[in-house]
Design a protein around this motif. Structure first.
Motif, short mmCIF file in Angstrom:
data_model
loop_
_atom_site.label_atom_id
_atom_site.label_comp_id
_atom_site.label_asym_id
_atom_site.label_seq_id
_atom_site.Cartn_x
_atom_site.Cartn_y
_atom_site.Cartn_z
N VAL A 187 17.41 71.59 48.74
CA VAL A 187 18.45 70.83 49.45
C VAL A 187 18.31 69.33 49.25
CG1 VAL A 187 19.46 70.34 51.72
CG2 VAL A 187 18.65 72.65 51.19
N LEU A 188 17.09 68.84 49.17
CA LEU A 188 16.86 67.40 49.14
C LEU A 188 17.68 66.71 48.04
CD1 LEU A 188 15.19 65.06 50.37
CD2 LEU A 188 13.50 65.47 48.56
N HIS A 189 17.67 67.27 46.84
CA HIS A 189 18.38 66.62 45.74
C HIS A 189 19.90 66.72 45.87
CE1 HIS A 189 18.38 70.83 44.43
NE2 HIS A 189 19.38 70.53 43.64
N LYS A 190 20.39 67.67 46.71
CA LYS A 190 21.83 67.79 46.94
C LYS A 190 22.31 66.78 47.99
CE LYS A 190 22.00 72.78 45.95
NZ LYS A 190 22.30 74.12 46.52
N ASP A 191 21.60 66.74 49.11
CA ASP A 191 21.99 65.83 50.18
C ASP A 191 21.60 64.38 49.88
OD1 ASP A 191 22.91 68.03 51.49
OD2 ASP A 191 21.89 67.60 53.39
N TYR A 192 20.51 64.21 49.16
CA TYR A 192 20.00 62.87 48.89
C TYR A 192 19.79 62.70 47.38
CZ TYR A 192 18.98 63.18 53.89
OH TYR A 192 19.08 63.35 55.24
N PRO A 193 20.86 62.65 46.61
CA PRO A 193 20.71 62.53 45.14
C PRO A 193 19.95 61.27 44.76
CG PRO A 193 22.98 62.10 45.82
CD PRO A 193 22.28 62.67 47.01
N GLU A 194 20.02 60.24 45.60
CA GLU A 194 19.30 59.00 45.32
C GLU A 194 17.78 59.19 45.48
OE1 GLU A 194 20.21 59.33 49.61
OE2 GLU A 194 21.44 59.43 47.79
N GLN A 195 17.39 60.33 46.11
CA GLN A 195 15.97 60.61 46.32
C GLN A 195 15.44 61.63 45.31
OE1 GLN A 195 14.36 58.85 48.45
NE2 GLN A 195 15.20 58.86 50.51
N LYS A 196 16.12 61.83 44.21
CA LYS A 196 15.74 62.89 43.27
C LYS A 196 14.33 62.70 42.71
CE LYS A 196 18.04 60.66 39.32
NZ LYS A 196 19.06 60.85 38.25
N ASP A 197 13.87 61.46 42.69
CA ASP A 197 12.52 61.20 42.20
C ASP A 197 11.51 61.04 43.33
OD1 ASP A 197 13.41 61.19 39.53
OD2 ASP A 197 14.01 59.09 39.70
N ALA A 198 11.97 61.27 44.58
CA ALA A 198 11.08 61.11 45.75
C ALA A 198 10.03 62.22 45.76
CB ALA A 198 11.89 61.13 47.03
N ASN A 199 8.85 61.87 46.22
CA ASN A 199 7.74 62.82 46.25
C ASN A 199 7.55 63.33 47.67
OD1 ASN A 199 5.56 64.33 45.38
ND2 ASN A 199 4.10 62.65 45.66
N MET A 200 8.51 64.12 48.16
CA MET A 200 8.41 64.72 49.49
C MET A 200 7.29 65.76 49.49
SD MET A 200 11.36 66.70 51.69
CE MET A 200 10.95 67.63 53.16
N LYS A 201 6.39 65.68 50.49
CA LYS A 201 5.25 66.58 50.56
C LYS A 201 5.22 67.33 51.89
CE LYS A 201 2.15 64.03 47.44
NZ LYS A 201 0.81 63.40 47.31
#
Length: 433
Positions: A187-201
């Protein structure tokens, strides 16, 4: 009806509209007397799905059901919306925020609350999840911190906003970890495309050597492997030393900078005042005999999570799960009707029908006696059992459709910040704020 007067017919007062209290009241349909069901909420909540409300998969209204509607066709049940503060066993009354209520038989089905083991700092900054309000607080925290992370320029602060720590490796902790990991992966890359390179852990911290310690070794090993495959970092056989809202410290030397800590590490009985210290266990559960009667009380009973029925098989009392509360409620109803007829009460015997836990899409574990299942089959069983356990056809339909939609699209539709949660003050902000 005067709630503090002595009645001609026996009056059973049930405190708590959870699984146990609900089953007890329903099972007293043929009871020749009054049944008062008391709760500080006017609804029954299906707690096993709270984690899906917290992670935005379900709307809160789909897992609650009005108590008055449940009993509108049961003439001997009266619902009372108030908060019980104390038990007065000498006078056969209970004190509430709206006055005293008399009883002939009293049953506490008040459930459990989060246990922070006396750590006030963790209690203030970590997020519990035992009711709808707390689940919605978690949802707001998750979504708000993701929004703040989008704007944060400082990389260290940004990572703290994207680090999610779940403390406790029981069913709640495992299911929460899986749900947040699926959010990260799908979901992260769909709702937050600007966060596609974010390292959510996503981290899972558990004090025991294995996850799902109450289940079989097969279930524990499979659940852990599934979570690892989903990218969850797991720490076993460790304990959280401290958390100040910024830094979580583990006793193995690991420190995690995070703004998101969800506490699922323990529970304690939630009971009103009026019991002696000797009547309570270390986990604040009331000690009861084999009929759920409180020791040294002739007409006070406790069922479910708040009760500790000590035996050789269950030296700490029965596990705090819904089937125990349901079976105790049903059994106690029969015993109370026996007692009103001057018949002897029969002992309670728990029938363990199995344990289920889901990790994520097509991933679950099931212990059904000597049969141990995993994967898609266990996941389908988990879905069926939970749907059938819900109160109300409408709730079942709404949840089924929500699950079907999420399964097809990989995307739930309830990620709304309805109420802002102040993560510094750890409280909901008013509109004026």
């Amino acid at each position: 009806m005067r709630l503090n007067e002595i009645t001609k017919h026996p009056r059973i007062v049930i405190v708590g509209g959870g699984f146990g209290g609900l089953k007890l009241a329903k099972a007293l349909k043929k009871f020749d007397g009054e049944v008062l069901l008391i709760d500080r909420h006017n609804y029954h909540i299906f707690q096993p799905l709270l984690y899906q409300v917290a992670t935005g998969s379900l709307q809160a209204e789909s897992i609650v059901f009005p108590l008055r509607k449940i009993f509108h066709n049961q003439a001997n049940v009266t619902f009372v919306y108030t908060n019980v503060t104390e038990i007065n066993s000498a006078s056969n009354t209970i004190s509430t925020t709206d006055g005293d209520i008399s009883y002939d038989y009293l049953v506490l089905a008040t459930g459990s609350d989060t246990n922070f083991f006396g750590n006030k700092e963790i209690e203030h900054y970590a997020m519990p999840m035992k009711n709808v309000t707390e689940a919605l607080n978690i949802r707001s925290m998750i979504l708000q911190n993701l929004e703040v992370a989008f704007l944060e320029k400082d990389l260290e602060k940004k990572q703290a906003l994207l680090n999610f720590v779940i403390v406790g490796g029981g069913p709640t902790g495992v299911e929460l970890s899986g749900a947040i990991a699926e959010f990260k992966n799908h979901v992260l890359h769909k709702d937050y495309p600007e966060q596609k390179d974010a390292n959510m852990k996503v981290y899972l911290v558990e004090g025991k050597k294995e996850l799902l310690a109450a289940m079989s070794t097969e279930a524990s090993v499979n659940a852990k492997q599934n979570l690892l495959d989903m990218g969850v970092e797991i720490y076993n056989d460790v304990h959280v030393k401290s958390y100040d809202g910024e830094l979580l410290m583990i006793d193995n030397g690991t420190n995690i900078h995070t703004k998101n800590v969800i506490w699922a590490a323990g529970v304690m009985g939630k009971v009103p005042a009026g019991f002696s210290a000797g009547a309570l266990t270390k986990s604040n559960r009331v000690q009861v005999d084999h009929t759920n009667k409180v020791h040294d009380h002739r007409n006070v009973y406790v069922i479910g999570d708040a009760a500790a029925m000590i035996s050789l098989e269950y030296p700490q009392g029965h596990p705090g799960v819904a089937p125990v509360a349901i079976q105790q409620g049903q059994h106690l109803a029969k015993n109370l009707m026996r007692l009103t007829k001057n018949e002897a009460a029969k002992p309670f015997v728990y029938k363990d029908k199995g344990t289920l836990a889901t990790i994520g899409r097509n991933k679950a574990v099931a212990d059904l006696g000597k049969i141990h299942l995993k994967g898609f089959i266990a996941w389908v069983i988990w879905i069926f059992v939970h749907l059938m356990s819900l109160v109300g056809f409408t709730n079942r339909l709404i949840i089924f459709l929500s699950w079907a939609s999420s399964y097809i699209t990989y995307n739930g539709a309830n990620r709304l910040i309805i109420r802002r949660f102040n993560t510094k003050e750890m409280k909901v902000e008013s509109e004026a704020d």
